[in-house]
Design a protein around this motif. Structure first.
Motif, PDB file in Angstrom:
ATOM      1  N   ASP A  18       0.725  -1.289  -0.082  1.00  0.00           N
ATOM      2  CA  ASP A  18       0.138   0.095  -0.138  1.00  0.00           C
ATOM      3  C   ASP A  18       0.692   1.278   0.082  1.00  0.00           C
ATOM      4  O   ASP A  18       0.252   2.416  -0.193  1.00  0.00           O
ATOM      5  CB  ASP A  18      -1.100   0.005   1.354  1.00  0.00           C
ATOM      6  N   GLY A  20       2.603   2.109  -2.449  1.00  0.00           N
ATOM      7  CA  GLY A  20       2.452   2.848  -3.596  1.00  0.00           C
ATOM      8  C   GLY A  20       3.345   2.195  -4.849  1.00  0.00           C
ATOM      9  O   GLY A  20       3.842   2.827  -5.808  1.00  0.00           O
ATOM     10  N   LYS A  21       3.961   0.978  -4.447  1.00  0.00           N
ATOM     11  CA  LYS A  21       4.772   0.335  -5.460  1.00  0.00           C
ATOM     12  C   LYS A  21       4.336   0.214  -6.978  1.00  0.00           C
ATOM     13  O   LYS A  21       4.712   0.582  -7.936  1.00  0.00           O
ATOM     14  CB  LYS A  21       5.116  -1.162  -4.997  1.00  0.00           C
ATOM     15  N   THR A  22       2.917  -0.392  -6.768  1.00  0.00           N
ATOM     16  CA  THR A  22       2.276  -0.495  -8.136  1.00  0.00           C
ATOM     17  C   THR A  22       2.328   0.831  -8.819  1.00  0.00           C
ATOM     18  O   THR A  22       2.681   0.878 -10.271  1.00  0.00           O
ATOM     19  CB  THR A  22       0.869  -1.100  -8.235  1.00  0.00           C
ATOM     20  N   THR A  23       1.813   2.016  -8.298  1.00  0.00           N
ATOM     21  CA  THR A  23       1.472   3.175  -8.928  1.00  0.00           C
ATOM     22  C   THR A  23       3.135   3.800  -9.430  1.00  0.00           C
ATOM     23  O   THR A  23       2.961   4.251 -10.544  1.00  0.00           O
ATOM     24  CB  THR A  23       0.999   4.212  -7.922  1.00  0.00           C
ATOM     25  N   ASN A 137       6.855   8.435  -0.702  1.00  0.00           N
ATOM     26  CA  ASN A 137       5.922   8.537  -1.620  1.00  0.00           C
ATOM     27  C   ASN A 137       4.389   9.216  -0.654  1.00  0.00           C
ATOM     28  O   ASN A 137       4.737   9.289   0.487  1.00  0.00           O
ATOM     29  CB  ASN A 137       5.421   7.462  -2.049  1.00  0.00           C
ATOM     30  N   LYS A 138       3.694   9.533  -1.564  1.00  0.00           N
ATOM     31  CA  LYS A 138       2.204   9.993  -1.021  1.00  0.00           C
ATOM     32  C   LYS A 138       2.614  11.283  -0.118  1.00  0.00           C
ATOM     33  O   LYS A 138       1.776  11.484   0.832  1.00  0.00           O
ATOM     34  CB  LYS A 138       1.825   8.812   0.158  1.00  0.00           C
ATOM     35  N   ASP A 140       1.314  14.003  -1.059  1.00  0.00           N
ATOM     36  CA  ASP A 140       0.412  14.844  -1.315  1.00  0.00           C
ATOM     37  C   ASP A 140      -0.843  14.623  -0.093  1.00  0.00           C
ATOM     38  O   ASP A 140      -1.907  15.090  -0.067  1.00  0.00           O
ATOM     39  CB  ASP A 140      -0.304  14.568  -2.674  1.00  0.00           C
ATOM     40  N   ARG A 141      -0.643  13.564   0.710  1.00  0.00           N
ATOM     41  CA  ARG A 141      -1.696  13.017   1.584  1.00  0.00           C
ATOM     42  C   ARG A 141      -1.855  13.959   2.735  1.00  0.00           C
ATOM     43  O   ARG A 141      -0.637  14.372   3.341  1.00  0.00           O
ATOM     44  CB  ARG A 141      -1.652  11.714   1.899  1.00  0.00           C
ATOM     45  N   SER A 264       5.051  12.163  -5.053  1.00  0.00           N
ATOM     46  CA  SER A 264       3.717  11.524  -4.750  1.00  0.00           C
ATOM     47  C   SER A 264       3.646  10.883  -6.252  1.00  0.00           C
ATOM     48  O   SER A 264       3.201  11.715  -7.054  1.00  0.00           O
ATOM     49  CB  SER A 264       2.753  12.747  -4.727  1.00  0.00           C
ATOM     50  N   SER A 265       3.768   9.674  -6.226  1.00  0.00           N
ATOM     51  CA  SER A 265       3.801   9.010  -7.487  1.00  0.00           C
ATOM     52  C   SER A 265       2.254   9.135  -8.280  1.00  0.00           C
ATOM     53  O   SER A 265       1.897   9.276  -9.362  1.00  0.00           O
ATOM     54  CB  SER A 265       3.976   7.644  -7.525  1.00  0.00           C
ATOM     55  N   PHE A 266       1.062   8.894  -7.207  1.00  0.00           N
ATOM     56  CA  PHE A 266      -0.139   9.269  -7.814  1.00  0.00           C
ATOM     57  C   PHE A 266      -0.362  10.604  -8.338  1.00  0.00           C
ATOM     58  O   PHE A 266      -1.105  10.678  -9.465  1.00  0.00           O
ATOM     59  CB  PHE A 266      -1.154   9.077  -6.592  1.00  0.00           C
TER      60      PHE A 266
HETATM   61  P1  GDP Z   1       1.165  -1.063  -3.593  1.00  0.00           P
HETATM   62  O1  GDP Z   1       0.466  -2.045  -2.768  1.00  0.00           O
HETATM   63  O2  GDP Z   1       2.523  -0.723  -2.710  1.00  0.00           O
HETATM   64  O3  GDP Z   1       1.501  -1.745  -4.895  1.00  0.00           O
HETATM   65  O4  GDP Z   1       0.500   0.404  -3.527  1.00  0.00           O
HETATM   66  P2  GDP Z   1      -0.630   1.075  -4.765  1.00  0.00           P
HETATM   67  O5  GDP Z   1       0.510   1.470  -5.933  1.00  0.00           O
HETATM   68  O6  GDP Z   1      -1.444  -0.005  -5.338  1.00  0.00           O
HETATM   69  O7  GDP Z   1      -1.281   2.086  -4.127  1.00  0.00           O
HETATM   70  C1  GDP Z   1      -1.960   1.842  -2.776  1.00  0.00           C
HETATM   71  C2  GDP Z   1      -3.004   2.832  -2.763  1.00  0.00           C
HETATM   72  O8  GDP Z   1      -2.428   4.133  -2.696  1.00  0.00           O
HETATM   73  C3  GDP Z   1      -3.876   3.083  -4.135  1.00  0.00           C
HETATM   74  O9  GDP Z   1      -5.139   3.572  -3.823  1.00  0.00           O
HETATM   75  C4  GDP Z   1      -3.252   4.202  -4.739  1.00  0.00           C
HETATM   76  O10 GDP Z   1      -3.822   5.082  -5.680  1.00  0.00           O
HETATM   77  C5  GDP Z   1      -2.595   5.144  -3.569  1.00  0.00           C
HETATM   78  N1  GDP Z   1      -1.465   5.853  -3.978  1.00  0.00           N
HETATM   79  C6  GDP Z   1      -0.318   5.616  -4.608  1.00  0.00           C
HETATM   80  N2  GDP Z   1       0.697   6.427  -4.550  1.00  0.00           N
HETATM   81  C7  GDP Z   1      -0.137   7.533  -3.714  1.00  0.00           C
HETATM   82  C8  GDP Z   1       0.279   8.968  -3.633  1.00  0.00           C
HETATM   83  O11 GDP Z   1       1.439   9.416  -4.091  1.00  0.00           O
HETATM   84  N3  GDP Z   1      -0.534   9.748  -3.105  1.00  0.00           N
HETATM   85  C9  GDP Z   1      -1.720   9.284  -2.868  1.00  0.00           C
HETATM   86  N4  GDP Z   1      -2.803  10.075  -2.102  1.00  0.00           N
HETATM   87  N5  GDP Z   1      -2.094   8.190  -3.004  1.00  0.00           N
HETATM   88  C10 GDP Z   1      -1.497   7.201  -3.654  1.00  0.00           C
END
Ligand code: GDP
Length: 414
Positions: A18, A20-23, A137-138, A140-141, A264-266
């Motif tokens: 969670d 943000g590895k996938t993003t 990462n994140k 922006d949160r 913030s990768s998102f």
């Molecule tokens: P993984 O489990 O590490 O692969 O995480 P994901 O890439 O699937 O991201 C998990 C959740 O966090 C998803 O709902 C993404 O949209 C959200 N997310 C990932 N990166 C960011 C970011 O930089 N900012 C915000 N606000 N949300 C993010």
């Protein structure tokens, strides 16, 4: 064809689930695809690519290794991203991937900081002495705090975490960073999804903080270069960006410093800058003297250098089934060269098998390649008898690479 190994990076992305590895991986695929057609990004093509890529997501993101190119300071780099499972239950798989990669991008959530799986994976990476960069990462949160995560990496993980940036704006208003190495503000441009950035003056209310953290950064890296140390005491203003980067690279390669960046990768901020640091600071296959193994005939220790002219040696690290090509065996090649259509010797099975095809996985396609050589990662097709952990080599120069007996999983950190 063989390329200069200095410009190859075999990198894993490690993270707590969670974070943000996938993003982040998606953004890397997107940016690296775009870098081939820079200049076109303002005409709307980017959006189409973006959507196409989102649809492709399932295929590549779950692949054991994805290959991308990245242009950094006029040089084209070849980067293999090796999947590093985040879940604690996959410790053996994490070990396997750590064994075949040369460097790590360690992802943290700016809100949650160091989490149990970060601790486990960090310690496993320590066992293999893997050089790494921290990406927070994140940003922006709400509740995001870059410097708090830096502090946690020091205190909870015991590593010398050194920020290379400070964020400009926070939470919803997170816009960019001040680059502490060359003292400039950068704000990623929204119209091309952050592919490019605009330089901005360092905000007035950040000047003191920037000066303080830049001094800390210079002091940390000065320890790795005598002339830098002299300059640090005589005239810190005369220190050049190149000097800082070179000293920092030395410290990263021997795992004394973990540089920390944020984004913030998102929201398309920071991933591209982090990739530049991967090229600049993380090791290439030739930064290691080679891989040790044993000659099964004599039990003598053998060192294979990362060189195409050495006899072929590779490790099978993942077997996967692909709907189109059948059984794929992902290999890390340490030395020599392997041509599609040729034979390779499997030391465990004591058998020779013909490799029919070799592939590299790109953002949206499987790319057949004629050969694969020292330092590279790819997937081969054609094995009848193959297991993860097998050594593949030249029959005339047999070798068993260091055994896959991994250190015991680290238990009880949560
Ligand atoms: P993984 O489990 O590490 O692969 O995480 P994901 O890439 O699937 O991201 C998990 C959740 O966090 C998803 O709902 C993404 O949209 C959200 N997310 C990932 N990166 C960011 C970011 O930089 N900012 C915000 N606000 N949300 C993010």
């Amino acid at each position: 064809m063989s390329r200069d190994l200095k410009y190859t990076r075999n990198i894993g992305i490690a993270a707590h689930i969670d974070a943000g590895k996938t993003t982040t991986t998606e953004r890397i695929l997107f940016y690296s695809g775009m870098s081939h057609k820079l200049g076109e990004v303002h005409d709307g093509a980017a959006t189409t690519d973006w959507m196409a890529q989102e649809q492709e997501r399932g295929i590549t993101i779950t692949s054991a290794a994805v290959t991308v190119n990245w242009n950094y300071r006029g040089q084209k780099y070849h980067m293999n991203i090796i999947d590093t499972p985040g879940h604690v239950d996959f410790t053996v798989e994490v070990n396997r991937s750590l064994r075949v990669l040369d460097g790590l991008v360690f992802l943290f959530s700016a809100v949650d900081g160091v989490e149990p799986q970060s601790e486990t994976n960090w310690r496993l990476a320590n066992n293999y002495n893997v050089a790494r960069i921290g990406f927070v990462n994140k940003m922006d949160r709400s509740g995001a705090d870059f410097l708090k995560v830096v502090k946690q990496v020091k205190e909870m993980l015991g590593s010398e975490a050194v920020p290379l940036q400070l964020p400009i704006g926070s939470e919803d208003n997170f816009k960019g960073v001040v680059d502490l190495i060359n003292n400039r503000g950068i704000v990623w441009n929204e119209e091309d999804k952050g592919m490019t950035f605009t330089e901005v003056p360092i905000p007035d209310d950040m000047l003191d903080e920037v000066a303080e953290w830049r001094e800390k950064l210079l002091e940390s890296v000065a320890g790795y270069d005598e002339s830098l140390m002299e300059k640090f005491f005589d005239d810190p203003n005369s220190i050049t960006e190149r000097e800082v980067l070179d000293a920092l690279r030395k410290a990263v390669l021997d795992n004394s410093i973990v540089p920390m960046v944020c984004g913030s990768s998102f929201k398309n901020k920071g991933v591209q800058t982090m990739l530049d640091f991967v090229m600049e600071l993380l090791p290439s296959p030739v930064d290691q003297e080679g891989i040790k193994g044993t000659d099964p005939r004599t039990e003598a220790e053998v060192l294979r250098k990362p060189d195409v002219k050495e006899p072929f040696s590779a490790l099978a690290f993942k077997i996967a089934t692909d709907p189109f090509v059948g059984r794929l065996c992902f290999i890390r090649v340490y030395s020599g060269n392997l041509e599609a259509g040729s034979y390779v010797y499997n030391t465990r099975a004591d058998s020779k098998e013909r490799i029919s095809r070799i592939f590299q996985m790109h953002a949206n396609k499987q790319n057949p390649i004629p050969n694969i050589s020292a330092g590279d990662i790819g997937a081969v097709v054609g094995f009848k008898d193959i297991k993860t952990g097998d050594t593949l080599c030249d029959e005339k120069h047999p070798i068993v690479l260091e055994s896959m007996n991994f250190p015991e999983p680290v238990i009880g950190l949560a």
